[in-house]
Scaffold this motif. Sequence first.
Motif, short mmCIF file in Angstrom:
data_model
loop_
_atom_site.label_atom_id
_atom_site.label_comp_id
_atom_site.label_asym_id
_atom_site.label_seq_id
_atom_site.Cartn_x
_atom_site.Cartn_y
_atom_site.Cartn_z
N GLU A 89 -3.36 5.25 -8.26
CA GLU A 89 -4.07 4.17 -8.90
C GLU A 89 -3.07 3.19 -9.67
O GLU A 89 -2.45 3.69 -10.68
CB GLU A 89 -5.40 4.52 -9.61
CG GLU A 89 -6.19 3.50 -9.85
CD GLU A 89 -6.86 3.12 -8.51
OE1 GLU A 89 -6.82 1.74 -8.35
OE2 GLU A 89 -7.30 4.00 -7.77
N GLY A 90 -2.79 1.98 -9.06
CA GLY A 90 -2.03 1.20 -9.75
C GLY A 90 -0.38 1.48 -9.61
O GLY A 90 0.34 0.65 -10.19
N GLN A 91 -0.07 2.56 -9.19
CA GLN A 91 1.43 2.84 -9.23
C GLN A 91 2.06 2.07 -7.95
O GLN A 91 1.56 1.87 -6.99
CB GLN A 91 1.64 4.40 -9.05
CG GLN A 91 1.10 5.00 -10.43
CD GLN A 91 1.62 6.46 -10.42
OE1 GLN A 91 2.83 6.70 -9.94
NE2 GLN A 91 0.73 7.44 -10.77
N ILE A 92 3.32 1.77 -8.35
CA ILE A 92 4.25 0.85 -7.16
C ILE A 92 4.94 1.93 -6.46
O ILE A 92 5.69 2.71 -6.88
CB ILE A 92 4.83 -0.31 -7.99
CG1 ILE A 92 4.10 -1.02 -8.71
CG2 ILE A 92 5.86 -0.73 -6.86
CD1 ILE A 92 4.89 -1.99 -9.69
N ILE A 93 4.83 1.68 -5.14
CA ILE A 93 5.46 2.25 -4.15
C ILE A 93 6.16 1.35 -3.17
O ILE A 93 5.56 0.41 -2.84
CB ILE A 93 4.28 3.10 -3.35
CG1 ILE A 93 3.70 4.06 -3.98
CG2 ILE A 93 5.38 3.69 -1.86
CD1 ILE A 93 4.60 5.13 -4.42
N GLU A 94 7.55 1.79 -2.68
CA GLU A 94 8.29 0.60 -1.79
C GLU A 94 8.34 1.44 -0.50
O GLU A 94 8.80 2.71 -0.62
CB GLU A 94 9.43 0.45 -2.60
CG GLU A 94 9.44 -0.08 -3.87
CD GLU A 94 11.10 -0.53 -4.47
OE1 GLU A 94 11.97 -0.32 -3.73
OE2 GLU A 94 10.87 -1.08 -5.69
N SER A 108 -2.57 2.75 -4.62
CA SER A 108 -1.10 2.53 -4.73
C SER A 108 -0.98 0.90 -4.55
O SER A 108 -1.59 0.57 -3.51
CB SER A 108 -0.05 3.45 -3.80
OG SER A 108 -0.36 4.62 -4.18
N GLU A 109 0.04 0.14 -5.20
CA GLU A 109 0.48 -0.94 -5.01
C GLU A 109 1.55 -0.94 -4.02
O GLU A 109 2.84 -0.30 -4.58
CB GLU A 109 0.53 -1.81 -6.07
CG GLU A 109 0.96 -3.08 -5.77
CD GLU A 109 1.23 -4.00 -7.18
OE1 GLU A 109 0.43 -3.81 -8.07
OE2 GLU A 109 2.60 -4.58 -7.25
N ILE A 110 1.66 -1.37 -2.59
CA ILE A 110 2.62 -1.07 -1.76
C ILE A 110 3.62 -2.26 -1.53
O ILE A 110 2.96 -3.37 -1.32
CB ILE A 110 2.26 -0.56 -0.43
CG1 ILE A 110 1.61 0.89 -0.41
CG2 ILE A 110 3.41 -0.60 0.57
CD1 ILE A 110 1.13 1.57 0.60
N HIS A 111 4.82 -2.14 -2.08
CA HIS A 111 5.81 -3.28 -1.89
C HIS A 111 6.63 -3.08 -0.53
O HIS A 111 7.24 -2.02 -0.20
CB HIS A 111 6.79 -3.61 -3.06
CG HIS A 111 5.93 -3.84 -4.34
ND1 HIS A 111 6.71 -4.10 -5.40
CD2 HIS A 111 4.77 -3.82 -4.59
CE1 HIS A 111 5.65 -4.25 -6.48
NE2 HIS A 111 4.58 -4.26 -6.00
N TYR A 166 -5.01 0.39 -0.20
CA TYR A 166 -3.86 -0.16 -1.07
C TYR A 166 -3.89 -1.52 -1.28
O TYR A 166 -4.51 -2.12 -0.60
CB TYR A 166 -2.54 0.38 -0.18
CG TYR A 166 -2.60 1.69 0.42
CD1 TYR A 166 -2.20 2.71 -0.40
CD2 TYR A 166 -2.28 2.06 1.68
CE1 TYR A 166 -2.08 4.04 0.03
CE2 TYR A 166 -2.34 3.19 2.29
CZ TYR A 166 -2.07 4.33 1.17
OH TYR A 166 -2.11 5.51 1.70
N THR A 167 -3.04 -1.84 -2.47
CA THR A 167 -2.80 -3.32 -2.41
C THR A 167 -1.46 -3.44 -2.06
O THR A 167 -0.60 -2.46 -1.98
CB THR A 167 -2.67 -3.64 -4.04
OG1 THR A 167 -3.21 -2.62 -4.88
CG2 THR A 167 -3.45 -4.71 -4.27
N HIS A 168 -1.15 -4.55 -1.36
CA HIS A 168 0.17 -5.01 -0.64
C HIS A 168 0.59 -6.23 -1.21
O HIS A 168 0.22 -7.18 -1.23
CB HIS A 168 -0.44 -5.08 0.72
CG HIS A 168 0.95 -5.22 1.66
ND1 HIS A 168 1.17 -5.92 2.79
CD2 HIS A 168 2.41 -4.91 1.43
CE1 HIS A 168 2.40 -5.88 3.17
NE2 HIS A 168 3.10 -5.27 2.60
N LYS A 169 2.02 -6.04 -1.51
CA LYS A 169 2.87 -7.30 -1.98
C LYS A 169 3.96 -7.23 -0.94
O LYS A 169 4.61 -6.16 -0.83
CB LYS A 169 3.04 -7.27 -3.43
CG LYS A 169 2.03 -7.52 -4.44
CD LYS A 169 2.57 -7.44 -5.84
CE LYS A 169 1.38 -7.80 -6.58
NZ LYS A 169 2.00 -7.78 -8.19
N THR A 170 4.36 -8.56 -0.69
CA THR A 170 5.60 -8.67 0.21
C THR A 170 6.83 -9.29 -0.39
O THR A 170 6.33 -10.34 -1.13
CB THR A 170 5.13 -9.62 1.56
OG1 THR A 170 3.97 -9.02 1.79
CG2 THR A 170 6.23 -9.52 2.61
#
Length: 291
Positions: free
Chosen positions: A134-139, A194-197, A212-216
């Motif tokens: 939850e809320g953790q950033i993954i690349e 997870s927040e996926i970058h 997941y949440t996704h940011k580009t």
Amino acid sequence: MVFDSIPSFEEFSATFSSDEECVRHMFKVRFGKNYPCPKCTKAGPWYLNTRRYFGCSRCGTQLNAKSGTVFNHSKSSIVDHFMAIYLSCISTYGVPADVMSTFLGLPKPTAWMISNRVRRHIAGLRQPQRLGGEGQIIEVDETLLRQVRSGPDAERHVTIFGITDGHEYLSFIVPNRKPATLLPIIDKWVRPGSEIHSDGFGTYRLLNLNKYTHKTVNHKAGFTISPDGASTVRIDQFWGRLKRTIYRVCHGVHYAHLESYLKECEQRAFWKKDRLGFLNSAFSQFPVVQT
Ligand SMILES: [Zn+2]
């Protein structure tokens, strides 16, 4: 804890100066002096009776200190293996087999076999974990690896897919970058929430947004870190590490060994800020490996 601080070469050689000392250390770490005998069930004591076997002092049952480990079937001296592990752990990108050969005074093929076993030993030190939450950033990212030999004169390019939380690193040899290949790996190894970058590659647009949440990061617009905070800097650093190891230290690898190079590189990346921890980890366990 085996070492309180990183030992100098002389200190290390004095700690493990003979095969007997190394084998005793392996037995202590793997079984301990009060290990219950598998036959008579009494707790030791055990005595060293040949170069690798310890016998139960009550019934004579023998235990092989090296069984199941990468060192089991090696005819080379275990002191040389221990020294190779030490050199490998204190160096940033590992030690090439030709340097190992000069350093240990061994023929190149022997040094190569030792380097190979040491790499498999290091690769097995920590088991891969599922990352994020939850809320953790993954690349996540993929890269193309060159200089992978698949035959005497054949070289191929291999696609590697990577996942990191900036601490743990996971890498996979993949046949392509299609959604059907990469998305199941993400599902398996990245926890929901997870927040996926990632970069703007099309496959990642199909990420399951219920999970997941996704940011580009838009590299084309010149961003390393996007205005919304998205970044793939840490996985990029891992690619840098992997490629320096494979291109500059090893001058290419054989496809059959690529997996163990990846796993070794994951361990090195994990321990990058704690070399003493790396060294202690490598000498305080002797994992059973698949042969
Ligand atoms: Zn016994």
